[in-house]
Motif scaffolding. Structure first.
Motif, PDB file in Angstrom:
ATOM      1  N   GLN A   9       0.846  -1.187   0.000  1.00  0.00           N
ATOM      2  CA  GLN A   9       0.000   0.000   0.000  1.00  0.00           C
ATOM      3  C   GLN A   9       0.887   1.243   0.000  1.00  0.00           C
ATOM      4  OE1 GLN A   9      -2.340   0.825   3.547  1.00  0.00           O
ATOM      5  NE2 GLN A   9      -4.091   1.402   2.258  1.00  0.00           N
ATOM      6  N   HIS A  10       0.665   2.133  -0.960  1.00  0.00           N
ATOM      7  CA  HIS A  10       1.434   3.377  -1.085  1.00  0.00           C
ATOM      8  C   HIS A  10       2.944   3.118  -1.117  1.00  0.00           C
ATOM      9  CE1 HIS A  10      -2.371   5.288  -0.496  1.00  0.00           C
ATOM     10  NE2 HIS A  10      -2.469   4.923   0.777  1.00  0.00           N
ATOM     11  N   GLY A  11       3.345   2.053  -1.798  1.00  0.00           N
ATOM     12  CA  GLY A  11       4.758   1.763  -1.975  1.00  0.00           C
ATOM     13  C   GLY A  11       5.414   1.021  -0.837  1.00  0.00           C
ATOM     14  N   SER A  12       4.672   0.654   0.179  1.00  0.00           N
ATOM     15  CA  SER A  12       5.242  -0.055   1.328  1.00  0.00           C
ATOM     16  C   SER A  12       4.491  -1.369   1.540  1.00  0.00           C
ATOM     17  CB  SER A  12       5.147   0.794   2.600  1.00  0.00           C
ATOM     18  OG  SER A  12       5.869   1.999   2.447  1.00  0.00           O
ATOM     19  N   LYS A  13       5.230  -2.356   2.021  1.00  0.00           N
ATOM     20  CA  LYS A  13       4.622  -3.659   2.275  1.00  0.00           C
ATOM     21  C   LYS A  13       3.803  -3.596   3.560  1.00  0.00           C
ATOM     22  CE  LYS A  13       5.805  -8.521   3.034  1.00  0.00           C
ATOM     23  NZ  LYS A  13       6.897  -9.527   3.093  1.00  0.00           N
ATOM     24  N   LEU A  14       2.558  -4.036   3.464  1.00  0.00           N
ATOM     25  CA  LEU A  14       1.732  -4.114   4.655  1.00  0.00           C
ATOM     26  C   LEU A  14       2.052  -5.386   5.429  1.00  0.00           C
ATOM     27  CD1 LEU A  14      -1.797  -2.880   3.467  1.00  0.00           C
ATOM     28  CD2 LEU A  14      -0.076  -1.648   4.791  1.00  0.00           C
ATOM     29  N   HIS A  15       1.845  -6.531   4.781  1.00  0.00           N
ATOM     30  CA  HIS A  15       2.144  -7.808   5.438  1.00  0.00           C
ATOM     31  C   HIS A  15       1.894  -8.928   4.437  1.00  0.00           C
ATOM     32  CE1 HIS A  15      -2.231  -8.012   5.718  1.00  0.00           C
ATOM     33  NE2 HIS A  15      -2.211  -6.856   6.382  1.00  0.00           N
ATOM     34  N   ASP A  16       2.341 -10.116   4.785  1.00  0.00           N
ATOM     35  CA  ASP A  16       2.025 -11.305   4.003  1.00  0.00           C
ATOM     36  C   ASP A  16       0.577 -11.700   4.285  1.00  0.00           C
ATOM     37  OD1 ASP A  16       4.606 -11.528   2.930  1.00  0.00           O
ATOM     38  OD2 ASP A  16       5.317 -12.596   4.707  1.00  0.00           O
ATOM     39  N   ILE A  17      -0.057 -12.263   3.278  1.00  0.00           N
ATOM     40  CA  ILE A  17      -1.457 -12.646   3.421  1.00  0.00           C
ATOM     41  C   ILE A  17      -1.637 -14.080   2.948  1.00  0.00           C
ATOM     42  CG2 ILE A  17      -2.300 -10.283   3.159  1.00  0.00           C
ATOM     43  CD1 ILE A  17      -3.022 -10.963   0.255  1.00  0.00           C
ATOM     44  N   SER A  18      -2.753 -14.642   3.299  1.00  0.00           N
ATOM     45  CA  SER A  18      -3.095 -15.983   2.825  1.00  0.00           C
ATOM     46  C   SER A  18      -3.702 -15.888   1.428  1.00  0.00           C
ATOM     47  CB  SER A  18      -4.090 -16.638   3.789  1.00  0.00           C
ATOM     48  OG  SER A  18      -5.308 -15.915   3.806  1.00  0.00           O
ATOM     49  N   VAL A  19      -3.698 -17.010   0.731  1.00  0.00           N
ATOM     50  CA  VAL A  19      -4.254 -17.031  -0.619  1.00  0.00           C
ATOM     51  C   VAL A  19      -5.729 -16.691  -0.599  1.00  0.00           C
ATOM     52  CG1 VAL A  19      -4.706 -18.502  -2.613  1.00  0.00           C
ATOM     53  CG2 VAL A  19      -2.529 -18.683  -1.405  1.00  0.00           C
ATOM     54  N   GLU A  20      -6.432 -17.129   0.434  1.00  0.00           N
ATOM     55  CA  GLU A  20      -7.873 -16.885   0.500  1.00  0.00           C
ATOM     56  C   GLU A  20      -8.207 -15.404   0.667  1.00  0.00           C
ATOM     57  OE1 GLU A  20      -6.216 -19.141   2.133  1.00  0.00           O
ATOM     58  OE2 GLU A  20      -6.951 -20.976   1.168  1.00  0.00           O
ATOM     59  N   ALA A  21      -7.240 -14.612   1.163  1.00  0.00           N
ATOM     60  CA  ALA A  21      -7.497 -13.189   1.398  1.00  0.00           C
ATOM     61  C   ALA A  21      -7.148 -12.328   0.195  1.00  0.00           C
ATOM     62  CB  ALA A  21      -6.711 -12.718   2.623  1.00  0.00           C
ATOM     63  N   ILE A  22      -6.653 -12.935  -0.877  1.00  0.00           N
ATOM     64  CA  ILE A  22      -6.209 -12.152  -2.040  1.00  0.00           C
ATOM     65  C   ILE A  22      -7.338 -11.318  -2.607  1.00  0.00           C
ATOM     66  CG2 ILE A  22      -5.458 -12.340  -4.444  1.00  0.00           C
ATOM     67  CD1 ILE A  22      -3.693 -14.681  -3.635  1.00  0.00           C
ATOM     68  N   SER A  23      -8.487 -11.929  -2.845  1.00  0.00           N
ATOM     69  CA  SER A  23      -9.591 -11.215  -3.478  1.00  0.00           C
ATOM     70  C   SER A  23     -10.061 -10.023  -2.647  1.00  0.00           C
ATOM     71  CB  SER A  23     -10.754 -12.179  -3.726  1.00  0.00           C
ATOM     72  OG  SER A  23     -11.157 -12.797  -2.509  1.00  0.00           O
ATOM     73  N   ASP A  24      -9.918 -10.110  -1.336  1.00  0.00           N
ATOM     74  CA  ASP A  24     -10.326  -8.991  -0.482  1.00  0.00           C
ATOM     75  C   ASP A  24      -9.443  -7.775  -0.715  1.00  0.00           C
ATOM     76  OD1 ASP A  24     -12.283 -10.603   0.611  1.00  0.00           O
ATOM     77  OD2 ASP A  24     -10.986 -11.294   2.248  1.00  0.00           O
ATOM     78  N   TYR A  25      -8.127  -7.998  -0.835  1.00  0.00           N
ATOM     79  CA  TYR A  25      -7.210  -6.874  -1.028  1.00  0.00           C
ATOM     80  C   TYR A  25      -7.215  -6.386  -2.478  1.00  0.00           C
ATOM     81  CZ  TYR A  25      -5.291  -7.372   3.656  1.00  0.00           C
ATOM     82  OH  TYR A  25      -5.140  -7.391   5.023  1.00  0.00           O
TER      83      TYR A  25
END
Length: 322
Positions: A9-25
């Motif tokens: 977000q805005h050029g900075s890493k927020l965090h690692d996510i699970s595959v299931e959460a991809i569509s949300d982001y």
């Protein structure tokens, strides 16, 4: 196999996510998701297709592999294929990286290759002002990393070619071995050429003229990649021409050597033919031959034969045939 899955977000890493959460982001316009896969299974590709809403034809190409480098547009999604080459005893091991680029996501699927792109991710994360450009800049960084890996291959080809060229003119050189090595080099050059030339067309579509919206903010960077590919392509053309010339020179040297051998054989054949002619004349079974009654006829005949052969030997030697 999943290598990495992170949201920015805005050029900075927020965090690692699970595959299931991809569509949300992906649904959030202020974020983009970067996912990396290696030798993905059909189930993993199907899951990614569901999360990212990927085009079926592009997913099918990524699954089957063995595609030539290309760039395809499916609405707002770009699908690119690039070749990854690793040196091997037989030439090059050919791998692929398939890249799906969307407005706020990028998915890479690497097949049949062990070269990781962790350095690309680290480079992008260290430049947040550029990472703000989104998936288009990450796509550039990946393509730039692939192209940079071609330069050591060019250097290796040039070194190997110089070594073969030195052996061509070395004393006691084996022409067959030189020819085999030159053809091996030519196969490696053509394999690299098949990876570079189509990719040069891909990079050309990403700067100037009609540029896909995703890459508009990064087209100056793609121009730099295109320039590198032009340099590599020119170097490959030069290598190919040099190898062709080296093969012709090697074959010419073989022909010259065979000509020298033929001249030596012809010279000795001429000498022995003269001796055979004299012996044949004096060996005829006529009753009345003047030399038969001479006391020195036999030594004179031998001396004449030896003298004539000696004169011929000196003439051939002076002419460079012996």
């Amino acid at each position: 196999m999943l290598i990495n899955c992170a949201v920015y977000q805005h050029g900075s890493k927020l965090h690692d996510i699970s595959v299931e959460a991809i569509s949300d982001y992906v649904a959030r316009p202020d974020c983009f998701v970067w996912v990396a896969l290696r030798d993905a299974s059909p189930e993993e590709l199907a899951l990614m297709q569901e999360e990212f809403h990927l085009p079926s034809l592009a997913v099918e190409d990524a699954h089957h592999g063995h595609q030539r480098p290309k760039l395809e547009e499916y609405g707002e999604t770009l699908f690119a294929v690039m070749h990854l080459l690793e040196p091997s005893p037989e030439g090059y091991e050919l791998g692929e990286v398939n890249v799906f680029v969307g407005r706020n996501y990028i998915l890479t699927v690497r097949n049949r290759n062990q070269q990781a792109f962790l350095g690309v991710r680290a480079r992008c994360e260290q430049e947040p002002q550029l990472l703000q450009l989104g998936a288009g800049f990450v796509f550039y960084a990946l393509m730039d990393a692939v192209v940079d890996r071609y330069f050591p291959l060019i250097d290796s080809l040039e070194t190997d070619l110089e070594a073969v060229e030195e052996r061509i003119f070395a004393k006691g050189a084996q022409p067959r071995d030189n020819i085999e090595q030159l053809y091996g080099l030519k196969r490696r050059v053509m394999t690299l050429k098949h990876a570079v030339a189509p990719l040069m067309e891909v990079a050309g579509k990403l700067h100037g003229g009609r540029v896909p919206p995703i890459c508009i903010s990064s087209q100056d960077y793609f121009r730099d990649v295109h320039d590198h590919l032009i340099r590599i392509n020119s170097a490959l053309d030069t290598l190919r021409d040099t190898i062709t010339t080296a093969i012709q020179v090697n074959l010419s040297l073989v022909t010259i050597e065979e000509g020298e051998v033929n001249k030596r054989l012809a010279a000795w054949a001429g000498i022995f033919a003269t001796a055979t002619a004299f012996a044949g004349i004096w060996g005829m079974n006529f009753r009345h031959m003047p030399e038969l009654d001479w006391p020195w006829g036999y030594p004179l005949a031998l001396g004449l034969i030896a003298g004539t052969c000696g004169i011929l030997y000196r003439r051939f030697r002076k002419a460079g045939w012996l």
